[in-house]
Design an enzyme around this catalytic site. Structure first.
Site, PDB file in Angstrom:
ATOM      1  N   SER A 158       1.018  -0.984   0.087  1.00 41.84           N
ATOM      2  CA  SER A 158       0.078  -0.533   0.043  1.00 41.84           C
ATOM      3  C   SER A 158       0.655   1.152  -0.153  1.00 41.84           C
ATOM      4  CB  SER A 158      -1.113   0.055   0.969  1.00 41.84           C
ATOM      5  OG  SER A 158      -1.607   1.090   1.526  1.00 41.84           O
ATOM      6  N   TYR A 171      -1.424  -0.503  10.591  1.00 41.50           N
ATOM      7  CA  TYR A 171      -1.294  -0.897   9.025  1.00 41.50           C
ATOM      8  C   TYR A 171      -0.238  -0.060   8.297  1.00 41.50           C
ATOM      9  CZ  TYR A 171      -3.911  -0.727   4.319  1.00 41.50           C
ATOM     10  OH  TYR A 171      -2.967  -1.115   3.107  1.00 41.50           O
TER      11      TYR A 171
END
Length: 272
Positions: A158, A171
């Protein structure tokens, strides 16, 4: 020196077998469907058996061409489940060629000094997003070397692993770890003809994050509008815009790429 004849790139996965973790929804489903359309045998995993079954039926009916889709319910952070998926894949299709580590969770949105940003949340996120990628990659690489065929590992990271953001420390850390893990795996496994690539999507609305970007009526939230403004092309991405490049990377014409972190973010990380 005269130019030699140039071999034209071939975007084809016929005869290939791929595992896509977290393949029942969102980006994983999009990758599985696109792989199937380009001829691959596809094995999808997810924790929920009913979701896996529904996705398999849809992909076989709508997208499969020369290959088949099979589902195996599994938790990507559990070694026993991982071994079962790989064994089922090779028993059914005879080999494994491609692993796409897509399974992931976002965890709670919480700033570091709040109570919700705790050890339990951090471990829950990193167990799936990072430990799972490590365990599945190692198991797949072992199978690739046993087969003597080489292989390809594509890790869905990501842009959150490249830039910091408030409230997503677990995350972001997990995705940064995936990028680093990709580079190390590529370095160690290259001699066995195993390539490893990370793909870093930007903002894409999926079942994982739709509650952040859309309200209960389906309208855009303030976070959605701010996210759009942070991209150069002033819109969020579509699932197909991630699945397409991942499919291309999975094809043989990308055989010289390894250790890279490919950013697909509409210009989010280049500044406004």
């Amino acid at each position: 020196m005269a130019n030699r004849p140039i071999k034209m790139p071939v975007f084809d996965l016929s005869g290939k077998t791929a595992i896509i973790t977290g393949g029942s929804k969102g980006i994983g489903y999009g990758i599985a469907a696109t792989f199937a359309r380009f001829g691959a045998n596809v094995v999808i995993t997810a924790r929920t058996a009913s979701a896996v079954e529904e996705a398999v039926i849809e992909i076989n009916a709508k997208y499969c061409t020369t290959g088949l889709c099979m589902g195996v319910p599994a938790d990507s952070s559990k070694q026993k489940d991982i071994d079962h998926v790989i064994d089922m894949t090779t028993e059914t299709f005879g080999k494994l060629d491609i692993l796409v580590n897509n399974a992931g969770v976002s965890g709670k949105t919480a700033k570091v000094l709040t109570d919700d940003c705790d050890e339990a949340n951090f471990r829950a996120v990193t167990d799936t997003n990072l430990l799972g990628v490590f365990l599945f990659s190692k198991a797949a690489a072992k199978r690739f070397t046993e087969q003597g065929t080489g292989g390809k590992i594509i890790n869905i990271a990501s842009v959150g692993g490249l830039v910091g953001g408030p409230g997503v420390i677990a995350y972001g850390a997990s995705k940064a770890g995936v990028i680093s893990l990709t580079k190390t795996l590529a370095n160690e496994l290259g001699r066995d003809n195993i390539t490893v690539i990370a793909v870093c999507p930007g903002y894409v609305v999926t079942p994982l994050n739709e509650d952040v970007f859309l309200d209960k009526e389906g309208n855009h939230t303030k976070i959605y509008d701010l996210s759009v403004k942070s991209t150069a092309i002033r819109r969020l991405g579509e699932i197909e815009e991630i699945a397409g490049p991942v499919t291309a990377i999975a094809c043989d014409c990308f055989s010289y790429m390894t250790g890279s972190a490919v950013v697909i973010d509409g210009g989010q990380t280049i500044g406004r």
